[in-house]
Design a protein around this motif. Structure first.
Motif, PDB file in Angstrom:
ATOM      1  N   ILE A  87       0.822  -1.217   0.000  1.00 45.99           N
ATOM      2  CA  ILE A  87       0.000   0.000   0.000  1.00 45.99           C
ATOM      3  C   ILE A  87       0.858   1.269   0.000  1.00 45.99           C
ATOM      4  CG2 ILE A  87      -1.743   1.297   1.296  1.00 45.99           C
ATOM      5  CD1 ILE A  87      -2.897  -1.347   2.220  1.00 45.99           C
ATOM      6  N   PRO A  88       1.885   1.390   0.836  1.00 40.80           N
ATOM      7  CA  PRO A  88       2.659   2.648   0.818  1.00 40.80           C
ATOM      8  C   PRO A  88       3.314   2.947  -0.523  1.00 40.80           C
ATOM      9  CG  PRO A  88       3.087   1.420   2.837  1.00 40.80           C
ATOM     10  CD  PRO A  88       2.308   0.506   1.934  1.00 40.80           C
ATOM     11  N   SER A  89       3.946   1.941  -1.149  1.00 41.61           N
ATOM     12  CA  SER A  89       4.655   2.191  -2.410  1.00 41.61           C
ATOM     13  C   SER A  89       3.775   2.022  -3.635  1.00 41.61           C
ATOM     14  CB  SER A  89       5.855   1.248  -2.515  1.00 41.61           C
ATOM     15  OG  SER A  89       5.410  -0.104  -2.594  1.00 41.61           O
ATOM     16  N   GLN A  90       2.576   1.459  -3.463  1.00 44.17           N
ATOM     17  CA  GLN A  90       1.627   1.250  -4.559  1.00 44.17           C
ATOM     18  C   GLN A  90       2.235   0.365  -5.655  1.00 44.17           C
ATOM     19  OE1 GLN A  90      -0.274   4.928  -5.576  1.00 44.17           O
ATOM     20  NE2 GLN A  90      -1.575   4.012  -7.148  1.00 44.17           N
ATOM     21  N   ALA A  91       3.044  -0.633  -5.245  1.00 37.87           N
ATOM     22  CA  ALA A  91       3.714  -1.516  -6.197  1.00 37.87           C
ATOM     23  C   ALA A  91       3.437  -2.961  -5.830  1.00 37.87           C
ATOM     24  CB  ALA A  91       5.224  -1.253  -6.201  1.00 37.87           C
ATOM     25  N   ALA A  92       3.532  -3.848  -6.828  1.00 38.21           N
ATOM     26  CA  ALA A  92       3.360  -5.284  -6.604  1.00 38.21           C
ATOM     27  C   ALA A  92       4.673  -5.863  -6.092  1.00 38.21           C
ATOM     28  CB  ALA A  92       2.943  -5.967  -7.892  1.00 38.21           C
ATOM     29  N   VAL A  93       4.638  -6.476  -4.893  1.00 38.86           N
ATOM     30  CA  VAL A  93       5.847  -7.062  -4.314  1.00 38.86           C
ATOM     31  C   VAL A  93       5.965  -8.540  -4.656  1.00 38.86           C
ATOM     32  CG1 VAL A  93       5.972  -5.369  -2.459  1.00 38.86           C
ATOM     33  CG2 VAL A  93       4.632  -7.451  -2.137  1.00 38.86           C
ATOM     34  N   ASN A  94       4.862  -9.177  -5.026  1.00 34.94           N
ATOM     35  CA  ASN A  94       4.886 -10.587  -5.436  1.00 34.94           C
ATOM     36  C   ASN A  94       3.891 -10.794  -6.562  1.00 34.94           C
ATOM     37  OD1 ASN A  94       5.243 -10.708  -2.191  1.00 34.94           O
ATOM     38  ND2 ASN A  94       6.555 -12.251  -3.172  1.00 34.94           N
ATOM     39  N   VAL A  95       4.291 -11.601  -7.540  1.00 30.98           N
ATOM     40  CA  VAL A  95       3.397 -11.987  -8.630  1.00 30.98           C
ATOM     41  C   VAL A  95       3.519 -13.501  -8.797  1.00 30.98           C
ATOM     42  CG1 VAL A  95       2.811 -11.761 -11.065  1.00 30.98           C
ATOM     43  CG2 VAL A  95       3.649  -9.762  -9.799  1.00 30.98           C
ATOM     44  N   PHE A  96       2.416 -14.214  -8.591  1.00 32.48           N
ATOM     45  CA  PHE A  96       2.396 -15.677  -8.721  1.00 32.48           C
ATOM     46  C   PHE A  96       1.571 -16.030  -9.955  1.00 32.48           C
ATOM     47  CE2 PHE A  96       2.273 -14.761  -4.053  1.00 32.48           C
ATOM     48  CZ  PHE A  96       3.595 -15.104  -3.778  1.00 32.48           C
ATOM     49  N   ASP A  97       2.153 -16.823 -10.863  1.00 33.31           N
ATOM     50  CA  ASP A  97       1.474 -17.135 -12.128  1.00 33.31           C
ATOM     51  C   ASP A  97       1.441 -18.634 -12.418  1.00 33.31           C
ATOM     52  OD1 ASP A  97       4.130 -17.524 -12.577  1.00 33.31           O
ATOM     53  OD2 ASP A  97       4.299 -16.114 -14.250  1.00 33.31           O
ATOM     54  N   ASP A  98       1.403 -19.465 -11.365  1.00 35.25           N
ATOM     55  CA  ASP A  98       1.400 -20.910 -11.567  1.00 35.25           C
ATOM     56  C   ASP A  98       0.024 -21.460 -11.928  1.00 35.25           C
ATOM     57  OD1 ASP A  98       4.010 -20.716 -10.920  1.00 35.25           O
ATOM     58  OD2 ASP A  98       3.885 -21.772  -8.999  1.00 35.25           O
ATOM     59  N   HIS A  99      -1.055 -20.733 -11.638  1.00 38.63           N
ATOM     60  CA  HIS A  99      -2.388 -21.211 -12.007  1.00 38.63           C
ATOM     61  C   HIS A  99      -2.540 -21.194 -13.525  1.00 38.63           C
ATOM     62  CE1 HIS A  99      -4.286 -21.834  -8.151  1.00 38.63           C
ATOM     63  NE2 HIS A  99      -3.941 -20.636  -7.714  1.00 38.63           N
ATOM     64  N   THR A 100      -3.365 -22.104 -14.039  1.00 35.82           N
ATOM     65  CA  THR A 100      -3.560 -22.211 -15.490  1.00 35.82           C
ATOM     66  C   THR A 100      -4.991 -21.860 -15.912  1.00 35.82           C
ATOM     67  OG1 THR A 100      -4.094 -24.565 -15.258  1.00 35.82           O
ATOM     68  CG2 THR A 100      -1.787 -23.977 -15.683  1.00 35.82           C
ATOM     69  N   ASP A 101      -5.789 -21.340 -14.986  1.00 37.28           N
ATOM     70  CA  ASP A 101      -7.160 -20.925 -15.311  1.00 37.28           C
ATOM     71  C   ASP A 101      -7.554 -19.797 -14.364  1.00 37.28           C
ATOM     72  OD1 ASP A 101      -9.691 -20.805 -16.424  1.00 37.28           O
ATOM     73  OD2 ASP A 101      -9.954 -22.989 -16.460  1.00 37.28           O
ATOM     74  N   TYR A 102      -8.811 -19.306 -14.488  1.00 34.45           N
ATOM     75  CA  TYR A 102      -9.280 -18.197 -13.668  1.00 34.45           C
ATOM     76  C   TYR A 102      -9.044 -18.476 -12.183  1.00 34.45           C
ATOM     77  CZ  TYR A 102     -11.952 -16.957 -17.882  1.00 34.45           C
ATOM     78  OH  TYR A 102     -12.334 -16.631 -19.162  1.00 34.45           O
ATOM     79  N   VAL A 103      -8.597 -17.451 -11.456  1.00 38.60           N
ATOM     80  CA  VAL A 103      -8.445 -17.539 -10.003  1.00 38.60           C
ATOM     81  C   VAL A 103      -9.610 -16.766  -9.389  1.00 38.60           C
ATOM     82  CG1 VAL A 103      -6.929 -17.208  -8.019  1.00 38.60           C
ATOM     83  CG2 VAL A 103      -5.949 -17.598 -10.303  1.00 38.60           C
ATOM     84  N   ARG A 104     -10.550 -17.485  -8.783  1.00 37.79           N
ATOM     85  CA  ARG A 104     -11.786 -16.868  -8.308  1.00 37.79           C
ATOM     86  C   ARG A 104     -11.913 -16.836  -6.783  1.00 37.79           C
ATOM     87  NH1 ARG A 104     -15.803 -16.531 -12.350  1.00 37.79           N
ATOM     88  NH2 ARG A 104     -14.721 -15.789 -14.226  1.00 37.79           N
ATOM     89  N   SER A 105     -10.924 -17.324  -6.046  1.00 36.91           N
ATOM     90  CA  SER A 105     -11.038 -17.324  -4.588  1.00 36.91           C
ATOM     91  C   SER A 105      -9.660 -17.228  -3.964  1.00 36.91           C
ATOM     92  CB  SER A 105     -11.751 -18.592  -4.095  1.00 36.91           C
ATOM     93  OG  SER A 105     -11.063 -19.750  -4.514  1.00 36.91           O
TER      94      SER A 105
END
Length: 502
Positions: free
Chosen positions: A150-168
């Motif tokens: 929130i303070p820096s308004q930047a993404a600190v982690n990006v996880f992309d192992d899912h292969t379809d919509y992430v809904r929860s």
């Protein structure tokens, strides 16, 4: 020995037990139905009193007052469908995603947009604050999970192992380093923010609609298809059990404040409550439309359920004075005050304390008072004079028989005092439960007054009616005996026919 009042026997009834668990959830009554601008896709109560309700529907967030259930404020800073409105643990900030791929953080008081996170390429369906209050979890249809600072308004982690919509997705209480997400690729993944990777992957048979981390963080509940799966993370994601009480897809999960009960809402119009220790279903609630979201307030007094019809239901549970006193903070008394010297005067003791029984004087009915004085005739007049039930009158007559006082109670009467007794016998002589006693009463009446019938036309008329009713009952009994005989012959013939076939 104390006098024992006449006890009228009761007809045996089937036992109906209401379990304490069912009685507790039945207290959630008087549902308030509120129509929103679209399907209610997310509900959440503020963690702070008075626990305002945050409703996500259409292109807005609605905040309802926790005391009055009236609309308190609306947040409409969305260019597309709003998703997953959520409070920060301190209740001061609100985060939400939308179908325009944005994640926005709002001031809960002024509704101003404080932060806008841009990084997803498709609609954002999950937004949650992490327990450290400075990071935000988001998950999107672009198959990625991101952690925002929130303070820096930047993404600190990006996880992309899912292969379809992430809904929860959900955070682990007290641990800002672990998050869980569920995807339509039939997997639940546990992510370690420090290692920036997935540490556990759990497969399911259906797309995952919702995930919840149970108290302690060792078990995760996942809604996939019509089932709720319980996974033990300490055993590498082994399935503990599968709760399959729903008929359609389970869309939403939530826990009560103690973490001992799991609530599951489904498209089959039902919300079911489970015990997370025994994994048994404890209660079931029905709703008029498919359930898309649900939430339970932190004090367990309000249950909100959002439906596909654009309506959400809000039920309240009445809180007892004892429960309120237990929840209220202890007040320190100042020495020398009146409250200080009278403290403990209302204390009623604990459940395991030894209590000295205080015997209270029993209020006897008028006929019991006469029986106690052995005034049998007046007792019989009293029980017949006040329109009491037939069971009570027969119980008193039976008591007179046991005391050998029936003759004394019926003797020495004129036609006016005999009238109610004979009428009662005529009315109930054919009753299966009363007949043995009333036949004995009728025999005593005939023995005493049989020679005096010619002196009283009223008494003679009543006894003629009694004879007519007895004859009618005898004919009925004879017909029943003939019917039973015919049935016995038919049953015997059937048995002989079966034996010949064998």
């Amino acid at each position: 020995m104390d006098y024992q009042p006449v006890g009228a026997g009761k007809t045996a009834r089937s036992a109906r037990r209401t379990l304490p668990e069912a009685a507790y959830w039945k207290k959630f009554q008087s549902p308030v139905l509120v129509k929103e601008y679209g399907m209610v896709t997310s509900l959440e109560f503020s963690p702070l009193k008075p626990h305002d309700l945050l409703v996500t529907a259409a292109m807005r967030l609605q905040v309802y007052n926790g005391r009055t259930s009236q609309l308190k404020k609306s947040i409409t800073r969305f260019a597309a469908q709003a998703r997953s409105g959520s409070f920060r643990p301190d209740g001061k900030l609100i985060v939400a995603g939308d179908d325009s791929n944005l994640v926005q953080v709002f001031d809960g008081a002024s509704r101003a947009v404080l932060r806008t996170f841009r990084g997803h390429r498709d609609p954002v369906h999950v937004t949650k604050f992490l327990p450290n209050n400075v990071h935000v979890l988001s998950a999107s249809d672009d198959k990625t999970v991101q952690i925002w600072d929130i303070p820096s308004q930047a993404a600190v982690n990006v996880f992309d192992d899912h292969t379809d919509y992430v809904r929860s997705g959900c955070a682990f209480a007290g641990n800002a380093n672990l998050v869980a997400t569920g995807s339509y690729d039939h997997t639940v993944r546990i992510w370690d923010v420090r290692a920036n990777r997935s540490v556990t992957t759990i497969s399911t048979d259906d797309p995952v609609e919702d995930v919840v981390a149970l108290a302690g963080g060792g078990v995760v509940a996942a809604a996939a298809g019509p089932n709720v799966h319980m996974f033990d993370l300490l055993m590498g994601g082994r399935t503990l059990t599968t709760l399959g009480n729903h008929e359609k897809t389970v869309t939403s999960l939530c826990l009560d404040s103690a973490g001992g009960r799991l609530l599951a809402g489904s498209l089959d119009h039902h919300v079911k409550i489970y015990n997370v220790q025994s994994f048994k279903m404890m209660f079931n609630m029905g709703y008029p439309a498919p359930v898309l979201s649900l939430a339970l307030s932190a004090d367990d007094t309000r249950l909100a359920v959002g439906m596909a019809s654009g309506v959400f239901s809000l039920r309240r549970r009445a809180v007892s004075a004892k429960e309120q006193a237990a929840a209220a903070p202890e007040r320190r008394l100042r020495a020398g005050t009146h409250a200080y010297f009278t403290r403990g005067s209302t204390y009623r003791g604990a459940d395991d304390d030894v209590r000295v029984e205080q015997r209270r004087k029993r209020n006897l009915a008028d006929y019991d008072q006469y029986l106690r004085k052995f005034e049998h005739s007046r007792a019989l007049d009293a029980v017949l004079a006040n329109n009491r039930t037939g069971l009570t009158v027969v119980a008193l007559l039976q008591e007179l028989v046991h005391r050998d006082g029936l003759v004394a109670a019926l003797a020495g009467r004129d036609e006016l005092s005999l009238d109610p007794i004979v009428r009662f016998v005529i009315k109930f002589v054919d009753h299966p439960r009363y007949a043995p006693v009333l036949i004995q009463v009728a025999e005593v009446l005939l023995d005493i007054y049989g020679d005096l019938l010619h002196q009283s036309a009223r008494l003679a008329e009543l006894l003629v009616r009694l004879r007519s009713k007895v004859r009618t009952e005898l004919r009925v009994q004879q017909d029943l005996s003939m019917l039973l005989g015919s049935m016995d012959m038919l049953m015997a013939a059937c048995k002989i026919g079966v034996s010949y076939q064998k």
